[in-house]
Design a protein around this motif. Structure first.
Motif, PDB file in Angstrom:
ATOM      1  N   ASP A   1       0.817  -1.202   0.000  1.00  0.00           N
ATOM      2  CA  ASP A   1       0.000   0.000   0.000  1.00  0.00           C
ATOM      3  C   ASP A   1       0.857   1.261   0.000  1.00  0.00           C
ATOM      4  N   LEU A   2       2.152   1.126   0.232  1.00  0.00           N
ATOM      5  CA  LEU A   2       3.038   2.291   0.160  1.00  0.00           C
ATOM      6  C   LEU A   2       3.051   2.791  -1.278  1.00  0.00           C
ATOM      7  N   THR A   3       3.272   4.101  -1.452  1.00  0.00           N
ATOM      8  CA  THR A   3       3.392   4.561  -2.834  1.00  0.00           C
ATOM      9  C   THR A   3       4.754   4.158  -3.403  1.00  0.00           C
ATOM     10  N   LYS A   4       5.708   3.844  -2.529  1.00  0.00           N
ATOM     11  CA  LYS A   4       7.016   3.382  -3.015  1.00  0.00           C
ATOM     12  C   LYS A   4       7.337   2.043  -2.347  1.00  0.00           C
TER      13      LYS A   4
ATOM     14  N   HIS B   1      10.833   0.772  -1.793  1.00  0.00           N
ATOM     15  CA  HIS B   1      11.718   1.565  -0.922  1.00  0.00           C
ATOM     16  C   HIS B   1      11.374   1.352   0.539  1.00  0.00           C
TER      17      HIS B   1
ATOM     18  N   LEU C   1      13.641   1.970   3.533  1.00  0.00           N
ATOM     19  CA  LEU C   1      13.938   3.296   4.103  1.00  0.00           C
ATOM     20  C   LEU C   1      13.393   3.410   5.520  1.00  0.00           C
ATOM     21  N   ILE C   2      12.245   2.743   5.751  1.00  0.00           N
ATOM     22  CA  ILE C   2      11.587   2.859   7.042  1.00  0.00           C
ATOM     23  C   ILE C   2      12.329   2.034   8.090  1.00  0.00           C
TER      24      ILE C   2
ATOM     25  N   ASN D   1      15.629   4.574   8.879  1.00  0.00           N
ATOM     26  CA  ASN D   1      15.418   5.935   9.392  1.00  0.00           C
ATOM     27  C   ASN D   1      14.341   5.907  10.471  1.00  0.00           C
ATOM     28  N   TYR D   2      14.660   6.367  11.636  1.00  0.00           N
ATOM     29  CA  TYR D   2      13.670   6.335  12.711  1.00  0.00           C
ATOM     30  C   TYR D   2      13.431   7.720  13.291  1.00  0.00           C
ATOM     31  N   ASN D   3      12.152   8.090  13.343  1.00  0.00           N
ATOM     32  CA  ASN D   3      11.765   9.285  14.078  1.00  0.00           C
ATOM     33  C   ASN D   3      10.939   8.776  15.249  1.00  0.00           C
TER      34      ASN D   3
ATOM     35  N   GLU E   1       9.431  10.012  17.544  1.00  0.00           N
ATOM     36  CA  GLU E   1       8.201  10.700  17.929  1.00  0.00           C
ATOM     37  C   GLU E   1       7.022  10.059  17.215  1.00  0.00           C
ATOM     38  N   SER E   2       7.307   9.293  16.173  1.00  0.00           N
ATOM     39  CA  SER E   2       6.246   8.733  15.341  1.00  0.00           C
ATOM     40  C   SER E   2       5.845   7.350  15.842  1.00  0.00           C
ATOM     41  N   VAL E   3       4.533   7.175  16.041  1.00  0.00           N
ATOM     42  CA  VAL E   3       4.036   5.866  16.486  1.00  0.00           C
ATOM     43  C   VAL E   3       4.405   4.796  15.470  1.00  0.00           C
ATOM     44  N   MET E   4       4.393   5.171  14.196  1.00  0.00           N
ATOM     45  CA  MET E   4       4.704   4.175  13.183  1.00  0.00           C
ATOM     46  C   MET E   4       6.144   3.685  13.314  1.00  0.00           C
ATOM     47  N   ALA E   5       7.063   4.611  13.591  1.00  0.00           N
ATOM     48  CA  ALA E   5       8.461   4.212  13.740  1.00  0.00           C
ATOM     49  C   ALA E   5       8.633   3.303  14.954  1.00  0.00           C
TER      50      ALA E   5
ATOM     51  N   THR F   1       5.516  15.180  13.153  1.00  0.00           N
ATOM     52  CA  THR F   1       5.509  14.268  14.305  1.00  0.00           C
ATOM     53  C   THR F   1       5.260  12.840  13.866  1.00  0.00           C
ATOM     54  N   VAL F   2       4.303  12.638  12.950  1.00  0.00           N
ATOM     55  CA  VAL F   2       3.931  11.259  12.631  1.00  0.00           C
ATOM     56  C   VAL F   2       4.869  10.601  11.631  1.00  0.00           C
TER      57      VAL F   2
ATOM     58  N   PRO G   1       7.385   8.497  10.009  1.00  0.00           N
ATOM     59  CA  PRO G   1       8.251   7.504  10.650  1.00  0.00           C
ATOM     60  C   PRO G   1       9.724   7.658  10.296  1.00  0.00           C
ATOM     61  N   THR G   2      10.005   8.207   9.131  1.00  0.00           N
ATOM     62  CA  THR G   2      11.398   8.212   8.682  1.00  0.00           C
ATOM     63  C   THR G   2      12.085   9.562   8.868  1.00  0.00           C
TER      64      THR G   2
ATOM     65  N   VAL H   1       8.853   7.024   2.242  1.00  0.00           N
ATOM     66  CA  VAL H   1       8.450   5.702   1.739  1.00  0.00           C
ATOM     67  C   VAL H   1       7.037   5.710   1.174  1.00  0.00           C
ATOM     68  N   GLY H   2       6.332   6.807   1.379  1.00  0.00           N
ATOM     69  CA  GLY H   2       4.969   6.872   0.854  1.00  0.00           C
ATOM     70  C   GLY H   2       3.951   6.134   1.703  1.00  0.00           C
TER      71      GLY H   2
END
Ligand code: SF4
Ligand code: SF4
Lengths: 314, 190
Positions: free
Chosen positions: A76-79, A82, A85-86, A89-91, A93-97, B70-71, B73-74, B93-94
């Motif tokens: 479902d990612l547009t890329k 890639h 990349l996730i 790279n970690y942020n 603050e992001s729940v997804m990360a 904030t949201v 992830p990368t 990453v989209g």
């Protein structure tokens, strides 16, 4: 009349679609069945050296469900190509990360655990070459179970936090959402464990584990209903844009999904089945039907939350 | 951060001509079907023959507390040293988390680059050359003013001190940096 400013399709607040709903369902299912499997194993504390059918089912469902879910997510990612990349790279603050980081540990452990629990089945499935790995891992079983239990709690709740972190959507931005997703993951997990144990691991439905698990169904369903009730109360009392979101219960296709899918099928069928006489309630056919109804209900709940939740913006 | 760039949209001067939107599309190579900037027209209000419209700029609000950042992830969505919220395409990453999380719904996936996209005040092009954003330059009625509110002598700083203004959805705590000067004529939007 045509507007002069151009295409407005991009302003549709519904960004995430059913693929994400399936991912949320699969992640909850994986975590839920593992939590139930492990919980029952610790609770019953039998000296019996053979693995219970429920635990075998959980050990199989956990890795398979999360992998199907992640496959949905990645494509479902547009890329999609890639996606790595996730992983680098970690942020934080992001729940997804945070979710990615948890899954990075969770997924390999579910595979390791499947090898351990299903070590006797491996040869049958022409996977005999994996048996030495399973034997090697066995001494680590206790710590792996503990870590996995904690990570599974994290996975189950994180799918809720993923949505509740978005403060523009009043229905999603509520404190109960992660708890709701965790308990509905448990109910999906219990249902899937029953199905797989009955259909793949020749359970007759009368083992002590099976009985304990069915004993848990009622409290789990009540917890789920309570959390859903609390969610809508929170919207009602907040008023304004949040109260507008209550319209999702009475209008549109998602109201039908809620009342038919979540309430009638997901709660109604399992609850009504408890009124059936014990001997017919415990037939294989009845148990399979009830399990399928619970799974369908949880899947419907994820769809309702994703679509109705994103449709109302404050 | 030494700068605090803002845009002020004077809804009294705006005539809804969409020149800004067209200029933005050409400056930033925005593909058809998606937009970094639109001006939505509401109305008419009032009684004939004294009708008037309301004009509402739809573009990234350059939130100081940006939910998209904030949201993400990368870390592809980020706030630069100049305070401008923008995107590092090579990190994206989209996943569309930012598109979903943006309360103003002004973020979109660029169908050509497959990367999240939105207004960045022309940061890499015109701003880098010391020019004003394309929309501000092209506006025929001078309804748009761009500048740094940390500079007390800037036109935007003075304007925001002197004129009544508002921002969108401040209750979400995003601290948007698109300011709007409301039209003097009223109108009820049901
Ligand atoms: S308006 Fe949306 S895209 Fe722009 S900074 Fe705020 S949250 Fe991000
Ligand atoms: S789509 Fe790109 S910029 Fe947006 S949250 Fe995902 S990785 Fe970040």
């Amino acid at each position: 009349m045509n507007n002069t400013w151009g295409d407005v399709a991009q302003y549709d607040p519904v960004t995430w679609n059913w693929i994400i709903a399936i991912y949320l369902f699969m992640a909850g299912l994986s975590a839920g069945s593992l939590l139930i499997g492990l919980g029952l194993r610790w609770w019953s504390n039998t000296d019996d050296k053979s693995e219970s059918a429920i635990l075998k089912a959980a050990a199989l469902i956990a890795p398979v469900a999360i992998c199907i879910g992640l496959a949905c997510l990645v494509f479902d990612l547009t890329k999609p190509f890639h996606f790595w990349l996730i992983l680098i790279n970690y942020n934080f603050e992001s729940v997804m990360a945070i979710g990615v980081a948890v899954l990075l540990f969770y997924i390999p452990l579910t595979f390791a655990y499947a090898l351990m629990v299903l070590r006797d089945e491996l040869a049958q499935w022409k996977l005999g070459f994996l048996t030495p790995i399973a034997t090697m891992l066995l001494p680590w079983r206790k710590p792996i179970e503990l870590v996995m239990f904690v990570l599974a709690l994290g996975v189950g709740a994180y799918t809720g936090f993923l949505l509740s972190a978005m403060n523009a959507y009043p229905m999603l931005n509520t404190a109960v959402l992660p708890a709701l997703f965790l308990v509905s993951g448990l109910s999906a997990g219990a249902a899937a464990n029953t199905l797989v144990a009955l259909l793949m691991f020749n359970s007759n439905g009368h083992e002590p584990h099976m009985k304990t698990m069915h004993g848990m169904e009622l409290p789990v369903v009540f917890a789920e209903m309570t959390f859903i009730f609390m969610l809508f109360c929170a919207l009602y009392f907040k008023g304004g844009a949040a109260a507008m979101a209550l319209a999702s219960l009475t209008t549109g296709v998602w109201a039908v999904v809620f009342w038919v899918g979540v309430v009638a099928i997901g709660f109604g069928i399992p609850l009504l089945s408890m009124l059936m006489p014990a001997h017919s309630r415990h037939t294989k056919g009845a148990m399979v039907t009830v399990a399928c109804a619970s799974l369908a209900g949880v899947l419907a709940l994820r769809h309702f939350i994703i679509y109705a939740g994103q449709s109302y913006i404050s | 951060m030494s700068q605090r760039y803002v845009i002020v949209h004077d809804e009294n001067k705006c005539i809804g001509c969409q020149a800004c939107s067209v200029a933005c599309r050409s400056e930033n190579n925005v593909p058809d079907g998606v937009s970094r900037l639109q001006v939505h027209i509401q109305g008419p209000f009032g009684e004939a023959p004294n009708l008037h419209f309301k004009y509402h700029r739809m573009s990234c609000q350059q939130c100081e507390n940006a939910p998209c950042v904030t949201v993400c992830p990368t870390g592809a969505a980020y706030i630069g040293d100049d305070g401008i919220v923008s995107i590092k395409p090579e990190k994206c990453v989209g996943c569309m988390y930012c598109v979903a999380a943006c309360p103003y719904k002004v973020r979109f996936m660029n169908p050509e680059t497959k990367v999240a996209d939105k207004c960045n005040f022309c940061k890499d092009t015109r701003l880098a050359r010391g020019e004003q954003p394309a929309c501000v330059d092209v506006c025929p009625t001078d309804a748009l003013v761009f500048g740094d509110t940390n500079d007390n002598n800037s036109q935007v700083a003075k304007m925001l001190l002197q004129r009544a203004n508002y921002q969108d959805s401040t209750h979400l705590g995003t601290k948007p940096r698109v300011y709007r000067i409301p039209t003097k004529k009223g109108g009820i939007v049901s």
